[in-house]
Enzyme design. Sequence first.
Site, PDB file in Angstrom:
ATOM      1  N   LYS A 183       0.830  -1.391  -0.096  1.00 43.94           N
ATOM      2  CA  LYS A 183       0.096  -0.073   0.087  1.00 43.94           C
ATOM      3  C   LYS A 183       0.824   1.278  -0.143  1.00 43.94           C
ATOM      4  O   LYS A 183       2.238   1.368   0.093  1.00 43.94           O
ATOM      5  CB  LYS A 183      -0.857  -0.216   1.065  1.00 43.94           C
ATOM      6  CG  LYS A 183      -1.896  -1.266   1.192  1.00 43.94           C
ATOM      7  CD  LYS A 183      -2.784  -1.205   2.360  1.00 43.94           C
ATOM      8  CE  LYS A 183      -3.814  -2.239   2.154  1.00 43.94           C
ATOM      9  NZ  LYS A 183      -4.864  -2.128   3.386  1.00 43.94           N
ATOM     10  N   TYR A 203     -12.599  -3.113  -3.118  1.00 38.99           N
ATOM     11  CA  TYR A 203     -12.964  -2.794  -1.789  1.00 38.99           C
ATOM     12  C   TYR A 203     -14.726  -2.721  -1.802  1.00 38.99           C
ATOM     13  O   TYR A 203     -15.253  -2.233  -0.818  1.00 38.99           O
ATOM     14  CB  TYR A 203     -12.717  -1.792  -0.975  1.00 38.99           C
ATOM     15  CG  TYR A 203     -11.092  -1.930  -0.570  1.00 38.99           C
ATOM     16  CD1 TYR A 203     -10.843  -3.059   0.327  1.00 38.99           C
ATOM     17  CD2 TYR A 203     -10.079  -1.127  -1.012  1.00 38.99           C
ATOM     18  CE1 TYR A 203      -9.376  -3.301   0.730  1.00 38.99           C
ATOM     19  CE2 TYR A 203      -8.803  -1.269  -0.589  1.00 38.99           C
ATOM     20  CZ  TYR A 203      -8.464  -2.622   0.463  1.00 38.99           C
ATOM     21  OH  TYR A 203      -7.154  -2.642   0.597  1.00 38.99           O
ATOM     22  N   ASN A 227      -2.104   0.244   6.799  1.00 40.95           N
ATOM     23  CA  ASN A 227      -1.542  -0.903   7.297  1.00 40.95           C
ATOM     24  C   ASN A 227      -0.761  -1.563   6.271  1.00 40.95           C
ATOM     25  O   ASN A 227      -0.910  -3.025   6.149  1.00 40.95           O
ATOM     26  CB  ASN A 227      -2.812  -1.965   7.836  1.00 40.95           C
ATOM     27  CG  ASN A 227      -3.599  -2.285   6.796  1.00 40.95           C
ATOM     28  OD1 ASN A 227      -3.699  -1.936   5.638  1.00 40.95           O
ATOM     29  ND2 ASN A 227      -4.985  -3.016   7.297  1.00 40.95           N
ATOM     30  N   HIS A 242      -1.936  -5.343   1.372  1.00 38.82           N
ATOM     31  CA  HIS A 242      -2.989  -5.896   1.245  1.00 38.82           C
ATOM     32  C   HIS A 242      -2.837  -7.654   0.629  1.00 38.82           C
ATOM     33  O   HIS A 242      -1.953  -7.523  -0.320  1.00 38.82           O
ATOM     34  CB  HIS A 242      -4.032  -5.357  -0.082  1.00 38.82           C
ATOM     35  CG  HIS A 242      -4.922  -6.099  -0.715  1.00 38.82           C
ATOM     36  ND1 HIS A 242      -6.275  -6.128   0.207  1.00 38.82           N
ATOM     37  CD2 HIS A 242      -5.143  -6.728  -1.677  1.00 38.82           C
ATOM     38  CE1 HIS A 242      -7.014  -6.987  -0.682  1.00 38.82           C
ATOM     39  NE2 HIS A 242      -6.427  -7.535  -1.786  1.00 38.82           N
ATOM     40  N   GLU A 248      -9.462 -10.411  -8.044  1.00 38.54           N
ATOM     41  CA  GLU A 248      -8.484  -9.093  -7.796  1.00 38.54           C
ATOM     42  C   GLU A 248      -7.434  -9.123  -8.632  1.00 38.54           C
ATOM     43  O   GLU A 248      -6.966  -8.188  -9.410  1.00 38.54           O
ATOM     44  CB  GLU A 248      -7.988  -9.307  -6.419  1.00 38.54           C
ATOM     45  CG  GLU A 248      -9.002  -8.773  -5.444  1.00 38.54           C
ATOM     46  CD  GLU A 248      -8.568  -9.062  -3.698  1.00 38.54           C
ATOM     47  OE1 GLU A 248      -7.573  -9.277  -3.396  1.00 38.54           O
ATOM     48  OE2 GLU A 248      -9.491  -9.099  -3.070  1.00 38.54           O
TER      49      GLU A 248
HETATM   50  P1  GTP Z   1      -6.902  -5.803   3.102  1.00 38.36           P
HETATM   51  O1  GTP Z   1      -5.875  -6.808   2.709  1.00 38.36           O
HETATM   52  O2  GTP Z   1      -6.528  -4.333   2.839  1.00 38.36           O
HETATM   53  O3  GTP Z   1      -8.260  -6.297   2.250  1.00 38.36           O
HETATM   54  O4  GTP Z   1      -7.028  -5.809   4.687  1.00 38.36           O
HETATM   55  P2  GTP Z   1      -7.982  -6.969   5.403  1.00 38.36           P
HETATM   56  O5  GTP Z   1      -8.479  -8.240   4.486  1.00 38.36           O
HETATM   57  O6  GTP Z   1      -7.103  -7.618   6.590  1.00 38.36           O
HETATM   58  O7  GTP Z   1      -8.951  -6.387   6.271  1.00 38.36           O
HETATM   59  P3  GTP Z   1     -10.593  -5.917   5.510  1.00 38.36           P
HETATM   60  O8  GTP Z   1     -10.754  -6.578   4.168  1.00 38.36           O
HETATM   61  O9  GTP Z   1     -11.719  -6.259   6.460  1.00 38.36           O
HETATM   62  O10 GTP Z   1     -10.517  -4.277   5.397  1.00 38.36           O
HETATM   63  C1  GTP Z   1      -9.824  -3.661   4.292  1.00 38.36           C
HETATM   64  C2  GTP Z   1      -9.104  -2.515   5.002  1.00 38.36           C
HETATM   65  O11 GTP Z   1     -10.088  -1.483   5.347  1.00 38.36           O
HETATM   66  C3  GTP Z   1      -8.188  -2.815   6.178  1.00 38.36           C
HETATM   67  O12 GTP Z   1      -6.922  -3.215   5.637  1.00 38.36           O
HETATM   68  C4  GTP Z   1      -8.062  -1.567   6.780  1.00 38.36           C
HETATM   69  O13 GTP Z   1      -7.131  -0.614   6.382  1.00 38.36           O
HETATM   70  C5  GTP Z   1      -9.511  -1.060   6.662  1.00 38.36           C
HETATM   71  N1  GTP Z   1     -10.486  -1.363   7.706  1.00 38.36           N
HETATM   72  C6  GTP Z   1     -11.148  -2.439   7.956  1.00 38.36           C
HETATM   73  N2  GTP Z   1     -11.747  -2.260   9.275  1.00 38.36           N
HETATM   74  C7  GTP Z   1     -11.710  -1.167   9.592  1.00 38.36           C
HETATM   75  C8  GTP Z   1     -12.210  -0.389  10.768  1.00 38.36           C
HETATM   76  O14 GTP Z   1     -12.879  -0.766  11.337  1.00 38.36           O
HETATM   77  N3  GTP Z   1     -11.829   0.906  10.839  1.00 38.36           N
HETATM   78  C9  GTP Z   1     -10.857   1.501   9.988  1.00 38.36           C
HETATM   79  N4  GTP Z   1     -10.533   2.608  10.228  1.00 38.36           N
HETATM   80  N5  GTP Z   1     -10.336   0.833   8.784  1.00 38.36           N
HETATM   81  C10 GTP Z   1     -10.683  -0.206   8.736  1.00 38.36           C
HETATM   82 MG    MG Z   2      -9.777  -7.805   2.893  1.00 40.96          MG
END
Ligand code: GTP
Ligand code: MG
Length: 132
Positions: free
Chosen positions: A9, A49, A112, A115, A126
């Site tokens: 990212k 997303y 973070n 991805h 994807e």
């Molecule tokens: P990705 O690999 O980026 O998809 O992350 P993930 O699969 O571990 O998490 P998820 O798909 O649930 O969420 C996608 C992204 O949204 C995360 O990487 C976070 O940066 C953001 N995100 C998810 N949940 C939250 C939340 O509760 N608060 C905030 N601020 N950001 C969130």
């Molecule tokens: Mg995810």
Amino acid sequence: EQKTYTMIKPDGVRNGHVGEIVNRFERAGLKIERMELGMVTDEQAKANYAEHEGKPFYDGLISYITSGPVVKMVVSGDGAVAKCRSLMGATNPAEAAPGTIRGDFGLIMDENVIHGSDSPESAEREIGIFFA
Ligand code: GTP
Ligand code: MG
């Protein structure tokens, strides 16, 4: 061989963690099939997303992922999806274990570092979005 989509990212690129992250994938026995530095378009961000549309963090997530260059990768290997997710660590860097990419290089939930696809089906979808 299973394939997964993973993407360093904007904060990971900006903070100089590309080499170390690629190194970790290779050391884990994963193979880099494709790799490209570039921007994510608004359309790609929204497709990637889609599951989060309407959530409070959605707008911030889209503007963040389109805010600077990322490294897009297709990575392959035995159990590539799960291996990649385990190298990444928990979504929230504050909860990610030391030794994981997010645990070592991440600071906050909104930025973070990396991805990774969450299933082989997501990976296929994807890869189609980012390497059409
Ligand atoms: P990705 O690999 O980026 O998809 O992350 P993930 O699969 O571990 O998490 P998820 O798909 O649930 O969420 C996608 C992204 O949204 C995360 O990487 C976070 O940066 C953001 N995100 C998810 N949940 C939250 C939340 O509760 N608060 C905030 N601020 N950001 C969130
Ligand atoms: Mg995810």
